[in-house]
Every structure is written in structure tokens, then in C-alpha cells.
Design a protein around this motif. Structure first.
Motif, mmCIF file in Angstrom:
data_model
loop_
_atom_site.group_PDB
_atom_site.id
_atom_site.type_symbol
_atom_site.label_atom_id
_atom_site.label_comp_id
_atom_site.label_asym_id
_atom_site.label_seq_id
_atom_site.Cartn_x
_atom_site.Cartn_y
_atom_site.Cartn_z
ATOM 1 N N GLN A 112 -5.332 13.158 -9.534
ATOM 2 C CA GLN A 112 -4.917 14.458 -9.001
ATOM 3 C C GLN A 112 -4.329 14.282 -7.598
ATOM 4 O O GLN A 112 -3.325 14.891 -7.249
ATOM 5 N N MET A 113 -4.953 13.431 -6.807
ATOM 6 C CA MET A 113 -4.416 13.175 -5.465
ATOM 7 C C MET A 113 -3.052 12.507 -5.561
ATOM 8 O O MET A 113 -2.125 12.853 -4.835
ATOM 9 N N LEU A 114 -2.957 11.544 -6.469
ATOM 10 C CA LEU A 114 -1.688 10.814 -6.593
ATOM 11 C C LEU A 114 -0.566 11.746 -7.041
ATOM 12 O O LEU A 114 0.555 11.658 -6.542
ATOM 13 N N THR A 115 -0.886 12.660 -7.937
ATOM 14 C CA THR A 115 0.193 13.510 -8.431
ATOM 15 C C THR A 115 0.692 14.444 -7.327
ATOM 16 O O THR A 115 1.892 14.723 -7.225
ATOM 17 N N ILE A 116 -0.220 14.887 -6.451
ATOM 18 C CA ILE A 116 0.230 15.710 -5.315
ATOM 19 C C ILE A 116 1.023 14.844 -4.333
ATOM 20 O O ILE A 116 2.105 15.227 -3.869
ATOM 21 N N ALA A 117 0.488 13.644 -4.050
ATOM 22 C CA ALA A 117 1.189 12.753 -3.120
ATOM 23 C C ALA A 117 2.584 12.421 -3.638
ATOM 24 O O ALA A 117 3.555 12.412 -2.879
ATOM 25 N N ARG A 118 2.680 12.184 -4.952
ATOM 26 C CA ARG A 118 3.962 11.837 -5.554
ATOM 27 C C ARG A 118 4.977 12.953 -5.349
ATOM 28 O O ARG A 118 6.135 12.717 -5.017
ATOM 29 N N THR A 119 4.512 14.204 -5.540
ATOM 30 C CA THR A 119 5.421 15.329 -5.361
ATOM 31 C C THR A 119 5.813 15.469 -3.883
ATOM 32 O O THR A 119 6.958 15.777 -3.555
ATOM 33 N N LEU A 120 4.861 15.200 -2.978
ATOM 34 C CA LEU A 120 5.176 15.326 -1.553
ATOM 35 C C LEU A 120 6.213 14.300 -1.104
ATOM 36 O O LEU A 120 6.930 14.527 -0.124
ATOM 37 N N MET A 121 6.314 13.167 -1.819
ATOM 38 C CA MET A 121 7.320 12.154 -1.465
ATOM 39 C C MET A 121 8.731 12.714 -1.531
ATOM 40 O O MET A 121 9.666 12.142 -0.985
ATOM 41 N N GLY A 122 8.908 13.814 -2.224
ATOM 42 C CA GLY A 122 10.211 14.463 -2.281
ATOM 43 C C GLY A 122 10.448 15.389 -1.100
ATOM 44 O O GLY A 122 11.459 16.081 -1.056
ATOM 45 N N ASN A 123 9.516 15.404 -0.141
ATOM 46 C CA ASN A 123 9.602 16.259 1.043
ATOM 47 C C ASN A 123 9.908 17.716 0.698
ATOM 48 O O ASN A 123 10.861 18.300 1.225
ATOM 49 N N PRO A 124 9.115 18.288 -0.187
ATOM 50 C CA PRO A 124 9.420 19.657 -0.614
ATOM 51 C C PRO A 124 9.132 20.684 0.483
ATOM 52 O O PRO A 124 8.248 20.480 1.311
ATOM 53 N N PRO A 153 14.792 12.577 3.314
ATOM 54 C CA PRO A 153 14.187 13.640 4.118
ATOM 55 C C PRO A 153 15.149 14.821 4.262
ATOM 56 O O PRO A 153 16.366 14.658 4.192
ATOM 57 N N ARG A 154 14.564 16.003 4.437
ATOM 58 C CA ARG A 154 15.362 17.210 4.632
ATOM 59 C C ARG A 154 15.526 17.484 6.121
ATOM 60 O O ARG A 154 14.769 16.950 6.931
ATOM 61 N N ARG A 155 16.495 18.300 6.467
ATOM 62 C CA ARG A 155 16.705 18.589 7.887
ATOM 63 C C ARG A 155 15.467 19.248 8.505
ATOM 64 O O ARG A 155 15.004 18.872 9.552
ATOM 65 N N GLU A 156 14.953 20.232 7.799
ATOM 66 C CA GLU A 156 13.766 20.894 8.329
ATOM 67 C C GLU A 156 12.553 20.503 7.496
ATOM 68 O O GLU A 156 12.688 20.048 6.367
ATOM 69 N N GLY A 157 11.404 20.682 8.042
ATOM 70 C CA GLY A 157 10.183 20.455 7.275
ATOM 71 C C GLY A 157 9.669 19.040 7.410
ATOM 72 O O GLY A 157 10.286 18.172 8.036
ATOM 73 N N ALA A 158 8.519 18.829 6.776
ATOM 74 C CA ALA A 158 7.812 17.566 6.912
ATOM 75 C C ALA A 158 8.582 16.454 6.240
ATOM 76 O O ALA A 158 9.314 16.660 5.284
ATOM 77 N N SER A 159 8.434 15.256 6.751
ATOM 78 C CA SER A 159 9.004 14.083 6.111
ATOM 79 C C SER A 159 7.859 13.130 5.806
ATOM 80 O O SER A 159 7.197 12.624 6.710
ATOM 81 N N TRP A 160 7.612 12.936 4.520
ATOM 82 C CA TRP A 160 6.427 12.179 4.111
ATOM 83 C C TRP A 160 6.765 10.722 3.837
ATOM 84 O O TRP A 160 7.814 10.415 3.294
ATOM 85 N N THR A 161 5.850 9.844 4.239
ATOM 86 C CA THR A 161 5.938 8.431 3.898
ATOM 87 C C THR A 161 4.636 8.083 3.193
ATOM 88 O O THR A 161 3.654 8.814 3.311
ATOM 89 N N PRO A 162 4.623 6.955 2.470
ATOM 90 C CA PRO A 162 3.355 6.559 1.845
ATOM 91 C C PRO A 162 2.221 6.481 2.875
ATOM 92 O O PRO A 162 1.114 6.947 2.599
ATOM 93 N N GLU A 163 2.517 5.980 4.044
ATOM 94 C CA GLU A 163 1.443 5.844 5.041
ATOM 95 C C GLU A 163 0.868 7.200 5.440
ATOM 96 O O GLU A 163 -0.336 7.376 5.552
ATOM 97 N N ARG A 164 1.741 8.180 5.641
ATOM 98 C CA ARG A 164 1.244 9.520 5.999
ATOM 99 C C ARG A 164 0.427 10.114 4.853
ATOM 100 O O ARG A 164 -0.567 10.810 5.086
ATOM 101 N N LEU A 165 0.850 9.835 3.614
ATOM 102 C CA LEU A 165 0.121 10.391 2.475
ATOM 103 C C LEU A 165 -1.235 9.705 2.324
ATOM 104 O O LEU A 165 -2.217 10.343 1.927
ATOM 105 N N PHE A 166 -1.277 8.418 2.643
ATOM 106 C CA PHE A 166 -2.568 7.722 2.572
ATOM 107 C C PHE A 166 -3.524 8.277 3.620
ATOM 108 O O PHE A 166 -4.740 8.246 3.443
ATOM 109 N N ALA A 167 -2.978 8.784 4.730
ATOM 110 C CA ALA A 167 -3.843 9.419 5.720
ATOM 111 C C ALA A 167 -4.411 10.722 5.165
ATOM 112 O O ALA A 167 -5.568 11.082 5.430
ATOM 113 N N LEU A 168 -3.583 11.420 4.391
ATOM 114 C CA LEU A 168 -4.034 12.693 3.809
ATOM 115 C C LEU A 168 -5.016 12.450 2.669
ATOM 116 O O LEU A 168 -5.978 13.194 2.487
ATOM 117 N N PHE A 169 -4.751 11.403 1.856
ATOM 118 C CA PHE A 169 -5.631 11.061 0.723
ATOM 119 C C PHE A 169 -6.134 9.631 0.901
ATOM 120 O O PHE A 169 -5.589 8.693 0.292
#
Lengths: 237, 621
Positions: free
Chosen positions: A144-156, A108-124
Motif C-alpha cells: 500500500q505504501m509502495l503504490t502511493i509512493a509510485r503514484t507520487l513519483m509522477g509529482n501529481p 517535475p511540474r512547475r508548481e507543486g512538490a517534486s518527489w524523488t525516491p529519497e524523499r519518498l523513503f523519508a515519508l515511508f
């Protein structure tokens, strides 16, 4: 920190000897959703690939969150918090949904969202039901959902979405639009490339229009919607 | 019954060490796409190191410590090779790394020779496992049983590593799509280095475990790397489980083949590989690679007809070649004759590798078929040289027509391995069919006709035929046939869609390449006065690959320059030192590092504009 998340100046890219992008300039402010519009082959994907350092030969200035990334390798750019969702999804077909997410995971980064699989499953929600399914056995929309979720796992802090609506059913496109607006709420900056003007206008604040490797137009989404001439010249078939 | 059980068990234990080596090779190829010729050298080093350490320390701790430590040491050597050499080449044309690893093979050969000498070394028995158990009354070594258990145990550990750790997940992801993995923040450099460590350590372990079983010697590397490639390809590239199954299969073939088909033992393994590949083009458990990803460097630059500069240089070269006999002695003329022949051989291999996009590990088959075609005529029908030189390309062409039909149905490394299989089949026929081919005694007395026997006459004959062959190949590349061939290489789908029968073009190209290689082989037979099965063997195929890659696979003059440089270096170095392999290996490594596009490739990017008018226009724009 200034409000600019990404600043691109005089970006020129080449495939071998072919000159693809000509002096592309582009900006995205923190928390903004920006659309990059253009026809097939206009240079949208090349712009994204150049930002990520995936194009062998590029010249110009690219600053992300105040840092010059124009000479960095792709994995460093990704670790700085710039996520990339390619046009053709590129799911790891042999890996399960959970494993695909694991590949994208970064601390996780200092600022910004911190994603977990559970949070991503809520989104998708669709993904939640297929955690152990190999990526190769999913529908296009699910991928398509998985590829976005996968990228979000990097907490961009920012993501580049290459044609997120391409080839998807209307119902899935709606879910995509919803997800992008959710990301905006989380403070994630988004640049998305699109041919689908309607989809782009639902989610974006501003738009650039690219044709033959040059930026031809920039303005707010509203201005573009009102500008029949630009739309006819660069966007309609 | 008891005998067959014992045979079965020894097949299993043979399979275990084969599996270790093949698994390492498969993992390395999966992630890095490097065809690692040096893998067999690491196996050999594992054996030598374990021998040395077990010799220094005694007892159980000493022995098992030696095994583990040598595996780790070899793993670190793999890391060193990656960091110092391969890492600099990831952006080079595909297969260029193969050339680098071949350089490593040569270096390791001579280093091992210098340290451990040429004699066979017999290691100690394994403490604690040096007895026998009785199976149906027959004694069976405990150590072999240990190996039989070890194979599945390692398979299990590898499976857990790849499916239960983050590292393993990343490796599997990178195996499928390196570029995407990088774009998700995974540092590939680190991933590649660690993969090289694991793969090389497995090879080292496989070698170290051999010391109680067989003598350690300098031939271990080539034997095992070929077998390991067979196993990997039969199992399916990148599939560790597939490698395990294939190792079992090959192990049993070796154990029982000798009982059932004693006459064709040498070729049985390759026959089976050919059958597997024809039936299952991606091996037992392999799958068609999802469109190769993240290999942006695979973009082939276009080829241009010779500009005025190159035409002039070519003409000057030919004039020089015509004038040379006036100043050269017989020895130099002989060397030059060989260079010309090899240049044609390399050009014919380049024809399918460059424009055709098909890698061959078995081009020696056609060189040898040409040579044997001519020699057999001399031996059995008393035919003259002209007949021989007509039949040589025909014989090779027919062989290529037959084998090519199967080969062009595959692609990439699978195709390469099938060409190797056919080459090995031809080799073993020549080797074992004593009554016709003379076996390893070869065929002697294949001399040129009386009018062509002076060295300078035969040189001119070679010059005419080889120059003609090279120019003809060049002409074909710029004919519509060549365009279609290159289109098929760059985009098979689109070529199909516009009505080009890609497979058919490739088949024809394969046959043509074989034909020209056969002409080279026929000339070689008369130049040497004799033929031996070695002309069909793996080293000749590898020499061809080295010449093409050294010169630059993406250029047309590359194979010619490569042949001259490689053969010239080899001939000179053999004359002056016993350690010519070391020198040659280091030279290859150095050339690879200095000219990562091949010699001519590098010249082109520097002088290209001067040599090709169209290129100059493009640069100017």
C-alpha cells in the motif's frame, strides 16, 4: 486560477449495458482532502476509474485544473498531474521497489512538490529497507505504501486514493493517515474513498456520501459526524 | 564421439536463430497480448530482403550491411502493421488481432511470390566466416559457430535492455498490468509501437541470418512461426530466458531426434511440448498470469435466445437452402455442400471458443479424425456410408475425450498450443503410418452409398445433418449445461465456489465439440471421395479460427456466416486469380477494420434490438 482543482458534473458511467453512476457531481478545492464515503458496491471505485478514463463508457463533464479531461486517455490525464492509487494496489510484482517507482516517474511540474525516491523513503521509512525487493514479496501494508509512493513519483497536483485503509493493520493505518496529512501540507489535493468513517474523519475536510451510484449527501466532515441519520442510512451495515 | 559433438553444435546453432524469432514473438505477446501469426512472415521477409540486398552489394560490408538493414526494415514493417492495423483493434474481442495478423500472412505470401518468385533462392556465404574449423577432426562451418555465440549475446543484450533501461522497465510493467501502467502516465501507444519494432526486427534478423545456411523460399513463414510458438510456450510466455532454454531444448531435439527416433521426427517436438505443458502448465520459466488485468474489453456480452426476427431469418434461410437445388447447378451445389460442412465445423469450434472460453489451434484434429474414421472403415472393412457417418463423430469424440482431458487443465494460449500439439501428433501419425493410412497418398474411393451419390441427395443429407448439428449445439448452449459452461468461463472461482466442476464441464464441452467436428469431417470425406493428412493439418485449424473470428466469436450465428463468407470468398478468388491469397488477405484485413466485432457482432449492435426481444427491453430501459 480558481480554487477548484477538480469539478465533476453529471457524470454517468456504464459497464457494458449496466448503468453504474447517475449524475455524479463532485468538487475538490486546491489543497483540500475530500472523502468519498459509501458501502461496498456503492460506486466509489467506478467514480475514480471514470475520472481517470479507465471506464470504457462515461458521459459528463470532468474538469481538472481548468482543463476538460472527460475525453482524454488515462496516460494524458495522469501526465496532467492527476495521480491514481487503485483499491487493490496493483503493484508490479515482478519489478523491484525501485523499478516500481521508476514506472511512475514523470518530469517535475512547475508548481507543486517534486518527489524523488529519497524523499519518498523519508515519508515511508519501511520502503527504504527493501529497494531491491520484488513487489510480489512485500506485505499488504508495504504494498500500500509502495503504490502511493509510485503514484507520487509522477509529482501529481492531486491524487485519488481508493480505500487506502482497507485490510491494513491499525499501526499501518496510522502511518497512512500521517502520510495523507503530510501530502496535504505539501499542497497536494486528495480525494479518498473510504468505508472506514473514523479514518476518513481524521484526515478529511469534507465528505460526500455515495449510494447506488448517486451522491446522497455532501457536507463538512464535522457536519457528517453530527448527522446520525445520514450515517445510519448510507454508511453503517 | 566427434560425430555427436558436431551434431550437438549444429543443434546449438539451430537454437540460436530459433531463439531470435521466439524472443521477438514472446516480447510482442507479453506486452500487447497479440498472438502474432505474421511473425513468421516477418522472418521470411527478413530472409528475402537480406538475399536481395546481399545480391546487390558485394563484400563483407555488403553482406553484413544487408543483414542489419533487412532486420531494421522488417522492424519498420512491424511498426507499419501496428500503426495501420493492430492499433485500431486493441479494443476488439480477444484474438481478433490474430485474425488481422493472419490476413497479413496471406498478403505477405503473395507479395513475396510476386517479387521473388516461387523458386528456392540460395544466398551467398558469409564473408569472413565462410570457412570451416575442425572439431575432433570433423569440419564444422565457422558461420554456425558464429550463430552459437550470437544466441547468448542477444540474450544478454535483451536482458540488459529489459533490466537496465527505463524503456525495458516500462515494458515489463506493461506486460503485467497495462491499465495500471497507463494510469501512471505511460503512453501505451508508443510503447506498443516500439515493442512491435523490436520484436519484428528480431524476427527479421533471424530470417536474414539464414541466407548462408538454407534456401530462401515461401514455406519459411509457416514452419518457423509454429516452431517459434512451440519455443515460446515451452519456455513460458513472456520469458525471454525461458525462450532461450526452450530453443536450446528444441534445437537439440531436432539434432538428435533424427538419430534416435527417425520414425517420429515430425512429431517429436510436439510430443515434448505436450509433456512439458502437462507437467508445467505455464512452460519452463513461465508463471501463472497474475489475474489478467486491464482487459476491460474481455467482458463477454451475454447470449440471448433467438428473438422472433432471428427465428424468422433462420427459417427463411433453411427454406432457401431446401429450395436451392432446384435452381443451382452441380458445381454450386458442391460448393454449398462444403459451406454447410464447414459451418458445422466452425460452429463446433465456436462452441468451445465462445461459450467455453477455450481457444483451439488444433480443431482440425477432430475434423480429420472424423474423416479418417470413416475412410479407414471403407478402406479396411468395406463399410458403408451410414456406418462411416456413425463412426466419424464417435472416433473424433473419443479423440477429443482423450486429448481434452489434458487440454482443459490449461488455459489461454497454453491450452491453444496443447491442442495444436495433439493435432500435429495425429497429423504425423496419419502422415507416417503408411501401411494403415496410406501416408500422404491418402485414402481414395470414399464415396457415398449409391442412393446418396447424386449431388442433390448428398446435399440434402448434409443439410439435414449439419442443420441438426448446429441447432443441437445451439440448444446445448441454452441448456443448464451451457449456463454452467459460460459461468465457468466468466468466473472460474465463483463457479467452483457454487459447486460447479468447471474443468469437468469444459472437458465435456471439448468432447462434444470434437464429436460435431468429427461429423463434419466424416461428411467432408464422402463429399470429396478421399481423405489426406492435410485435413488434420494446421491450415484447416486456422481456417476454422478465421471463420469463427470473422463471423464474430461472441455471437451464435457468427461461425455460420463466417464459414459462408470465408469459403465463398476463397472458392471464388481461387477461380479467378493466382494471387487469391493477396485478395483474401486484404479482404480479411478490410473486414476486420470495418467490423471489429466480427460480421454478425456488427450486425447485432446495429440491428440487435430488432433481433432479440430481451435486448430491446434493455435498450429501452
Amino acid at each position: 486560477m480558481t480554487g477548484q482543482m477538480l469539478t465533476i458534473e453529471k457524470l454517468n458511467s456504464f459497464y457494458g449495458r449496466a448503468h453504474i453512476l447517475f449524475d455524479v457531481a463532485l468538487e475538490a478545492a486546491r489543497g483540500e482532502v475530500v472523502a468519498l464515503l459509501g458501502r461496498n458496491g456503492a460506486g466509489k471505485s467506478t467514480t475514480f476509474r471514470s475520472i481517470m478514463g479507465l471506464v470504457e463508457s462515461r458521459r459528463g463533464h470532468i474538469a481538472f485544473a481548468g482543463q476538460d479531461i472527460s475525453r482524454r486517455p488515462p496516460h494524458e490525464i495522469a501526465r496532467l498531474g492527476l495521480g491514481y492509487v487503485p483499491e487493490d494496489r496493483r503493484i508490479f510484482t515482478d519489478l523491484t521497489v525501485m523499478e516500481n517507482l521508476e514506472v511512475g516517474r514523470q518530469p517535475p511540474r512547475r508548481e507543486g512538490a517534486s518527489w524523488t525516491p529519497e524523499r519518498l523513503f523519508a515519508l515511508f521509512p519501511n520502503l527504504a529497507e527493501m529497494r531491491d525487493r520484488p513487489g510480489g514479496r512485500m506485505s499488504g501494508g508495504e504494498q500500500q505504501m509502495l503504490t502511493i509512493a509510485r503514484t507520487l513519483m509522477g509529482n501529481p497536483a492531486m491524487i485519488l486514493l481508493d480505500e487506502p485503509s482497507e485490510g491494513l493493520a491499525p499501526r499501518i493505518i496510522e502511518m497512512m493517515a500521517h502520510a495523507i496529512l503530510e501530502l496535504k501540507k505539501e499542497g497536494v489535493t486528495v480525494i479518498l474513498s473510504e468505508q472506514n468513517l473514523h479514518f476518513a474523519s481524521v484526515v478529511s475536510d469534507r465528505a460526500y456520501v455515495i449510494e447506488k451510484g448517486r451522491i446522497r449527501y455532501q457536507g463538512t466532515m464535522k457536519e457528517l459526524a453530527a448527522d446520525e441519520d445520514v450515517r445510519r442510512a448510507y454508511l453503517t451495515l | 564421439m566427434a560425430f555427436y559433438v558436431a551434431q550437438f553444435l549444429s543443434g546449438l546453432s539451430q537454437a540460436a536463430s530459433l531463439f531470435l524469432v521466439a524472443a521477438g514473438l514472446s516480447i510482442i505477446f507479453g506486452v500487447t497480448r497479440i498472438v502474432n501469426f505474421a511473425h513468421g512472415s516477418f522472418y521470411m521477409l527478413g530472409a528475402y530482403l537480406a538475399y536481395m540486398m546481399a545480391d546487390m552489394w558485394s563484400g563483407a560490408v555488403g553482406f553484413w550491411g544487408a543483414i542489419l538493414l533487412s532486420a531494421l526494415t522488417v522492424g519498420l514493417l512491424g511498426v507499419a502493421m501496428e500503426v495501420l492495423l493492430l492499433r485500431r483493434l486493441y479494443r476488439s474481442p480477444e484474438l481478433f488481432q490474430l485474425l488481422a495478423t493472419f490476413g497479413v500472412v496471406l498478403v505477405v505470401q503473395d507479395v513475396a511470390l510476386a517479387i521473388w518468385g516461387p523458386e528456392d533462392l540460395l544466398g551467398p556465404r558469409a564473408p569472413g566466416l565462410d570457412g570451416v574449423v575442425r572439431i575432433f577432426g570433423l569440419p564444422f562451418p565457422q558461420y554456425e559457430l558464429f550463430l552459437i555465440v550470437l544466441g547468448p549475446a542477444v540474450l544478454g543484450l535483451l536482458w540488459l535492455t529489459f533490466h537496465r533501461t527505463r524503456w525495458g522497465t516500462l515494458v515489463r510493467a506493461a506486460t503485467q498490468d497495462r491499465e495500471m501502467t497507463a494510469a501512471l502516465g505511460v503512453n501505451q501507444t508508443w510503447l506498443f509501437t516500439s515493442v512491435l519494432f523490436l520484436g519484428s526486427a528480431l524476427a527479421g534478423l533471424g530470417g536474414a541470418l539464414q541466407i548462408p545456411r538454407e534456401a530462401v523460399n515461401l514455406q519459411m513463414d509457416i514452419n518457423i512461426v509454429v516452431e517459434a510458438f512451440v519455443v515460446v510456450v515451452v519456455g513460458g510466455m513472456g520469458s525471454v530466458t525461458g525462450a532461450f532454454l526452450a530453443a536450446l531444448l528444441i534445437g537439440q531435439l531436432q539434432a538428435f531426434g533424427i538419430l534416435i527416433f527417425p520414425g517420429i521426427t515430425l512429431v517429436l517436438v510436439f510430443l515434448v511440448m505436450a509433456v512439458v505443458l502437462v507437467v508445467r502448465p505455464y512452460g519452463l520459466l513461465g508463471r501463472a498470469p497474475a489475474t489478467a488485468r486491464g482487459e476491460s474489453h474481455a467482458l463477454e456480452p451475454p447470449l440471448y435466445p433467438a428473438g422472433r426476427g432471428l427465428q424468422f431469418a433462420g427459417l427463411a434461410l433453411i427454406v432457401a437452402l431446401i429450395a436451392l437445388p432446384a435452381v443451382l447447378g452441380d458445381y454450386a451445389l458442391v460448393v454449398l455442400t462444403e459451406v454447410l460442412i464447414l459451418a458445422l465445423f466452425a460452429a463446433s469450434l465456436h462452441f468451445i471458443m465462445g461459450p467455453g472460453g477455450m481457444i483451439s489451434f488444433g480443431h482440425a484434429a477432430y475434423f480429420g479424425l472424423g474423416a479418417y474414421g470413416a475412410a479407414l472403415l471403407v478402406e479396411h472393412f468395406d463399410a458403408g456410408m451410414v456406418t462411416g457417418l456413425v463412426v466419424a463423430p464417435l472416433a473424433a469424440g473419443v479423440g477429443a475425450l482423450l486429448f481434452g482431458w489434458f487440454c482443459v487443465r490449461l488455459s489461454g494460449v497454453y491450452l491453444a498450443m496443447l491442442t495444436l500439439a495433439f493435432a500435429q501428433i495425429v497429423w504425423s501419425v496419419a502422415f507416417q503410418w503408411y501401411s494403415v493410412t496410406g501416408g500422404d497418398n491418402g485414402i481414395l474411393g470414399v464415396w457415398p452409398a449409391a442412393w446418396a451419390s447424386p449431388k442433390w441427395v448428398f446435399y440434402y443429407l448434409t443439410l439435414v445433418l449439419c442443420t441438426g448439428g448446429v441447432l443441437l449445439l445451439r440448444r446445448i448452449i441454452f441448456a443448464p449445461f451451457g449456463y454452467a459452461l459460460r459461468a465457468g468461463r466468466d468466473s472460474p472461482l465463483r463457479s467452483d465456489a457454487i459447486g460447479l466442476d468447471v474443468t469437468r464441464y469444459q472437458w465435456l464441452a471439448f468432447t462434444l465439440a470434437g464429436t460435431f467436428a468429427g461429423l463434419a469431417g466424416g461428411l467432408y470425406a464422402y463429399a470429396k471421395g478421399s481423405v489426406f493428412p492435410t485435413l488434420l493439418d494446421i491450415p484447416i485449424s486456422v481456417d476454422g479460427l478465421v471463420m469463427v473470428l470473422l463471423g464474430g466469436v461472441q455471437t451464435l450465428s457468427g461461425p455460420i456466416v463466417g464459414a459462408a463468407v470465408f469459403h465463398g470468398l476463397e472458392t471464388e478468388m481461387v477461380r479467378y486469380t493466382d494471387y487469391w491469397r493477396l485478395l483474401l488477405g486484404l479482404t480479411i484485413i478490410l473486414l476486420v477494420l470495418v467490423f471489429p466485432q466480427g460480421i454478425v457482432g456488427a450486425l447485432q449492435s446495429r440491428l440487435g434490438a430488432r433481433f432479440s426481444p430481451r435486448l430491446r427491453e434493455q435498450v429501452a430501459r
